[in-house]
Motif scaffolding. Structure first.
Motif, PDB file in Angstrom:
ATOM      1  N   LYS A  46       0.826  -1.205   0.000  1.00 38.62           N
ATOM      2  CA  LYS A  46       0.000   0.000   0.000  1.00 38.62           C
ATOM      3  C   LYS A  46       0.862   1.258   0.000  1.00 38.62           C
ATOM      4  O   LYS A  46       1.841   1.366   0.744  1.00 38.62           O
ATOM      5  CB  LYS A  46      -0.892   0.003   1.254  1.00 38.62           C
ATOM      6  N   TRP A  47       0.508   2.225  -0.850  1.00 36.46           N
ATOM      7  CA  TRP A  47       1.198   3.516  -0.870  1.00 36.46           C
ATOM      8  C   TRP A  47       0.824   4.295   0.373  1.00 36.46           C
ATOM      9  O   TRP A  47      -0.358   4.475   0.695  1.00 36.46           O
ATOM     10  CB  TRP A  47       0.808   4.312  -2.112  1.00 36.46           C
ATOM     11  N   MET A  48       1.843   4.748   1.112  1.00 38.33           N
ATOM     12  CA  MET A  48       1.604   5.518   2.325  1.00 38.33           C
ATOM     13  C   MET A  48       2.467   6.765   2.315  1.00 38.33           C
ATOM     14  O   MET A  48       3.596   6.753   1.820  1.00 38.33           O
ATOM     15  CB  MET A  48       1.915   4.684   3.576  1.00 38.33           C
ATOM     16  N   ASP A  49       1.933   7.828   2.861  1.00 33.90           N
ATOM     17  CA  ASP A  49       2.614   9.118   2.868  1.00 33.90           C
ATOM     18  C   ASP A  49       3.408   9.246   4.180  1.00 33.90           C
ATOM     19  O   ASP A  49       2.935   9.804   5.167  1.00 33.90           O
ATOM     20  CB  ASP A  49       1.589  10.244   2.747  1.00 33.90           C
ATOM     21  N   GLY A  50       4.629   8.734   4.164  1.00 33.13           N
ATOM     22  CA  GLY A  50       5.470   8.784   5.364  1.00 33.13           C
ATOM     23  C   GLY A  50       6.618   7.810   5.253  1.00 33.13           C
ATOM     24  O   GLY A  50       7.009   7.406   4.153  1.00 33.13           O
ATOM     25  N   TRP A  51       7.176   7.447   6.398  1.00 33.11           N
ATOM     26  CA  TRP A  51       8.279   6.478   6.467  1.00 33.11           C
ATOM     27  C   TRP A  51       7.728   5.181   7.045  1.00 33.11           C
ATOM     28  O   TRP A  51       7.230   5.152   8.159  1.00 33.11           O
ATOM     29  CB  TRP A  51       9.390   7.024   7.358  1.00 33.11           C
ATOM     30  N   GLU A  52       7.815   4.115   6.253  1.00 38.22           N
ATOM     31  CA  GLU A  52       7.342   2.811   6.708  1.00 38.22           C
ATOM     32  C   GLU A  52       8.415   1.768   6.446  1.00 38.22           C
ATOM     33  O   GLU A  52       8.888   1.610   5.311  1.00 38.22           O
ATOM     34  CB  GLU A  52       6.043   2.412   5.992  1.00 38.22           C
ATOM     35  N   THR A  53       8.808   1.071   7.477  1.00 39.37           N
ATOM     36  CA  THR A  53       9.836   0.041   7.328  1.00 39.37           C
ATOM     37  C   THR A  53       9.179  -1.316   7.081  1.00 39.37           C
ATOM     38  O   THR A  53       7.993  -1.525   7.355  1.00 39.37           O
ATOM     39  CB  THR A  53      10.719  -0.037   8.585  1.00 39.37           C
ATOM     40  N   ARG A  54      10.001  -2.232   6.562  1.00 37.36           N
ATOM     41  CA  ARG A  54       9.512  -3.589   6.344  1.00 37.36           C
ATOM     42  C   ARG A  54       9.230  -4.275   7.689  1.00 37.36           C
ATOM     43  O   ARG A  54       9.755  -3.871   8.726  1.00 37.36           O
ATOM     44  CB  ARG A  54      10.545  -4.398   5.560  1.00 37.36           C
ATOM     45  N   ARG A  55       8.411  -5.309   7.668  1.00 39.68           N
ATOM     46  CA  ARG A  55       8.173  -6.075   8.878  1.00 39.68           C
ATOM     47  C   ARG A  55       9.476  -6.774   9.257  1.00 39.68           C
ATOM     48  O   ARG A  55       9.984  -7.607   8.510  1.00 39.68           O
ATOM     49  CB  ARG A  55       7.040  -7.071   8.662  1.00 39.68           C
ATOM     50  N   LYS A  56      10.024  -6.390  10.403  1.00 36.70           N
ATOM     51  CA  LYS A  56      11.385  -6.784  10.754  1.00 36.70           C
ATOM     52  C   LYS A  56      11.456  -8.281  11.055  1.00 36.70           C
ATOM     53  O   LYS A  56      10.662  -8.821  11.836  1.00 36.70           O
ATOM     54  CB  LYS A  56      11.863  -5.962  11.955  1.00 36.70           C
ATOM     55  N   ARG A  57      12.435  -8.926  10.429  1.00 32.98           N
ATOM     56  CA  ARG A  57      12.649 -10.359  10.625  1.00 32.98           C
ATOM     57  C   ARG A  57      14.078 -10.645  11.097  1.00 32.98           C
ATOM     58  O   ARG A  57      14.538 -11.769  11.037  1.00 32.98           O
ATOM     59  CB  ARG A  57      12.360 -11.123   9.320  1.00 32.98           C
ATOM     60  N   THR A  58      14.758  -9.596  11.563  1.00 37.24           N
ATOM     61  CA  THR A  58      16.123  -9.731  12.092  1.00 37.24           C
ATOM     62  C   THR A  58      16.175  -9.062  13.465  1.00 37.24           C
ATOM     63  O   THR A  58      15.319  -8.252  13.804  1.00 37.24           O
ATOM     64  CB  THR A  58      17.146  -9.065  11.161  1.00 37.24           C
ATOM     65  N   PRO A  59      17.175  -9.405  14.291  1.00 33.86           N
ATOM     66  CA  PRO A  59      17.269  -8.790  15.627  1.00 33.86           C
ATOM     67  C   PRO A  59      17.426  -7.277  15.537  1.00 33.86           C
ATOM     68  O   PRO A  59      17.945  -6.737  14.558  1.00 33.86           O
ATOM     69  CB  PRO A  59      18.532  -9.444  16.225  1.00 33.86           C
ATOM     70  N   GLY A  60      16.984  -6.559  16.595  1.00 33.92           N
ATOM     71  CA  GLY A  60      17.148  -5.120  16.659  1.00 33.92           C
ATOM     72  C   GLY A  60      15.857  -4.366  16.415  1.00 33.92           C
ATOM     73  O   GLY A  60      14.763  -4.908  16.525  1.00 33.92           O
ATOM     74  N   HIS A  61      15.982  -3.096  16.067  1.00 38.54           N
ATOM     75  CA  HIS A  61      14.835  -2.230  15.777  1.00 38.54           C
ATOM     76  C   HIS A  61      15.262  -1.237  14.696  1.00 38.54           C
ATOM     77  O   HIS A  61      16.452  -1.091  14.390  1.00 38.54           O
ATOM     78  CB  HIS A  61      14.377  -1.496  17.038  1.00 38.54           C
ATOM     79  N   ASP A  62      14.311  -0.518  14.139  1.00 44.19           N
ATOM     80  CA  ASP A  62      14.605   0.417  13.048  1.00 44.19           C
ATOM     81  C   ASP A  62      14.788   1.842  13.582  1.00 44.19           C
ATOM     82  O   ASP A  62      14.234   2.211  14.620  1.00 44.19           O
ATOM     83  CB  ASP A  62      13.486   0.388  12.010  1.00 44.19           C
ATOM     84  N   TRP A  63      15.554   2.641  12.842  1.00 46.89           N
ATOM     85  CA  TRP A  63      15.840   4.016  13.257  1.00 46.89           C
ATOM     86  C   TRP A  63      16.269   4.838  12.053  1.00 46.89           C
ATOM     87  O   TRP A  63      16.637   4.290  11.006  1.00 46.89           O
ATOM     88  CB  TRP A  63      16.942   4.052  14.332  1.00 46.89           C
ATOM     89  N   CYS A  64      16.228   6.145  12.200  1.00 50.99           N
ATOM     90  CA  CYS A  64      16.740   7.035  11.168  1.00 50.99           C
ATOM     91  C   CYS A  64      17.344   8.261  11.847  1.00 50.99           C
ATOM     92  O   CYS A  64      16.975   8.612  12.971  1.00 50.99           O
ATOM     93  CB  CYS A  64      15.658   7.447  10.177  1.00 50.99           C
ATOM     94  N   ILE A  65      18.288   8.906  11.148  1.00 51.83           N
ATOM     95  CA  ILE A  65      18.971  10.091  11.670  1.00 51.83           C
ATOM     96  C   ILE A  65      18.620  11.281  10.785  1.00 51.83           C
ATOM     97  O   ILE A  65      18.663  11.189   9.554  1.00 51.83           O
ATOM     98  CB  ILE A  65      20.498   9.878  11.721  1.00 51.83           C
ATOM     99  N   ILE A  66      18.289  12.404  11.412  1.00 51.33           N
ATOM    100  CA  ILE A  66      17.866  13.606  10.697  1.00 51.33           C
ATOM    101  C   ILE A  66      18.754  14.764  11.110  1.00 51.33           C
ATOM    102  O   ILE A  66      18.926  15.034  12.301  1.00 51.33           O
ATOM    103  CB  ILE A  66      16.400  13.937  11.013  1.00 51.33           C
ATOM    104  N   LYS A  67      19.327  15.446  10.125  1.00 49.82           N
ATOM    105  CA  LYS A  67      20.065  16.687  10.376  1.00 49.82           C
ATOM    106  C   LYS A  67      19.066  17.839  10.341  1.00 49.82           C
ATOM    107  O   LYS A  67      18.362  18.028   9.354  1.00 49.82           O
ATOM    108  CB  LYS A  67      21.154  16.894   9.328  1.00 49.82           C
TER     109      LYS A  67
END
Length: 395
Positions: A46-67
């Motif tokens: 589905k097209w979504m207006d924003g940041w959407e990550t894949r359903r995580k299947r590896t250890p850890g969590h998602d993140w992003c860095i913004i200047k």
């Protein structure tokens, strides 16, 4: 080492949302609201207006860095999950750092890439920032959905430190429509050229609106935003005054004879002497003010707080004219020399008055910070301006 994330609490409808979005592409303007296209899909879903990550299947969590486009003091965040009703990120935390420009590693530009994770080279470059150790401004907190088209999670920040970057962590994955970082800019005035005038009121340097009469169509903070206004929505426009006479008349100078006016008061980013004034009515073609004037004064922090409580009923002798009543034109940038070229007065606050109503897209007040001011350095000996003892400690 940063504080470890912990469960936090949410706040609703805070005042800090009237400040500039320091992370928006327009830096100083308001971010556009997310949109929803019901029947649009991509090869990834589905097209979504924003940041959407894949359903995580590896250890850890998602993140992003913004200047941040505006670097300075952060007053609060808005984590907007509008339209992400079935796949929003369950929890978030937000970290921040103040990184010196010349010490930042070269980081490859991601661009717009859908359906792929960061490359090994990108992870290696980002690792030099040690962002996992940054200070936590928002601990790990559960997000709460609201209305599908308007689902905001607000987080106030109590920090006086200057920040240049933020890291948004989502746990473990999901979607975020918008991240808004509200605050005010903070400039290193010790590094400025004493012969170079600066915009002393811009929000990017730390200026702020601290009072106004009316903001029906747009907040006055917009007029001290960064860059040119994009539209009338990016300016200050009060409602039409109801006390206008049925038939309008001019005086001998072409100024409308009306009783009422609208006003906005701004705290300068730094006390100083204003030498040039720009009042821009770009985009306001049929709804610009007839005339304006500009006054300045010097106030301590306590005096400002008292004036806010009194709705800026400031005695007339406190205000000193920077620009007399002046006719304005629609959709045009107006440049004026300030009367302080003659008065040589330091000010901390300025009041823009427009008559009878109408819209202004930008206000620029170029001048010199009081502690390093050189007024007309090519024509006169060096002149330095100082604020009363004890005032600077209150800023």
């Amino acid at each position: 080492m940063a504080n470890s994330p912990r469960e936090g609490r949410l706040a609703r409808r805070p005042d800090f949302t009237q400040l500039a979005d320091m992370a928006s592409e327009a830096v100083g303007g308001k971010s556009d609201s997310p949109s929803f296209k019901e029947h649009e899909y991509t090869e990834f879903g589905k097209w979504m207006d924003g940041w959407e990550t894949r359903r995580k299947r590896t250890p850890g969590h998602d993140w992003c860095i913004i200047k941040l486009g505006i670097q300075g003091i952060i007053r609060g965040f808005d984590v907007d999950i509008s339209y992400f009703m079935g796949d929003y990120a369950p929890r978030v935390s937000i970290q921040a750092a103040n990184l010196e420009e010349d010490k930042q590693p070269e980081i490859p530009q991601r661009g717009i890439r859908i359906g792929v994770a960061a490359t090994a080279e990108e992870f290696e470059a980002i690792a030099e920032l040690k962002s996992s150790d940054w200070n936590y401004l928002v601990p790990m907190t559960e997000l709460k959905p609201g209305k599908p088209a308007s689902s905001h999670n607000y987080f106030p920040v109590n920090s006086q430190q200057r920040w240049s970057h933020v890291r948004l962590n989502i746990f473990p994955d999901g979607g975020i429509a918008r991240l808004r970082v509200y605050g005010t800019g903070q400039k290193d005035w010790t590094a400025t050229d004493p012969k170079e005038p600066f915009d002393l009121v811009t929000i990017a340097h730390g200026g702020a609106c601290v009072g106004f009469s009316n903001a029906h169509f747009g907040h006055p903070n917009n007029v001290i935003g960064v860059g040119k206004a994009r539209s009338v929505a990016d300016g200050w426009e009060p409602a039409r005054r109801r006390d206008r006479p049925p038939v309008l008349e001019n005086d001998e100078n072409g100024i409308l004879l009306v009783l009422g006016c609208e006003w906005a008061v701004f705290r300068l980013a730094h006390p100083g002497v204003i030498t040039q004034i720009e009042i821009d009515t770009t985009h306001f073609k049929g709804n610009s003010p007839d005339s304006c004037k500009l006054d300045g004064c010097i106030l301590t922090t306590q005096e400002e707080e008292d004036m806010i409580k009194q709705k800026w009923e400031l005695p007339g002798h406190k205000w000193k004219p920077l620009l007399p009543v002046t006719k304005l034109s629609a959709n045009e940038s107006h440049l004026f020399n300030s009367l302080t070229l003659e008065l040589q007065d330091v000010i901390t606050h300025t009041r823009l008055t427009i008559s009878p109503d109408g819209g202004v897209s930008r206000l620029r007040l170029k001048g010199f910070p009081s502690s390093i001011c050189l007024l007309r350095p090519c024509e006169k000996p060096k002149m330095r301006f100082f604020v009363k003892a004890g005032f600077r400690a209150n800023l």
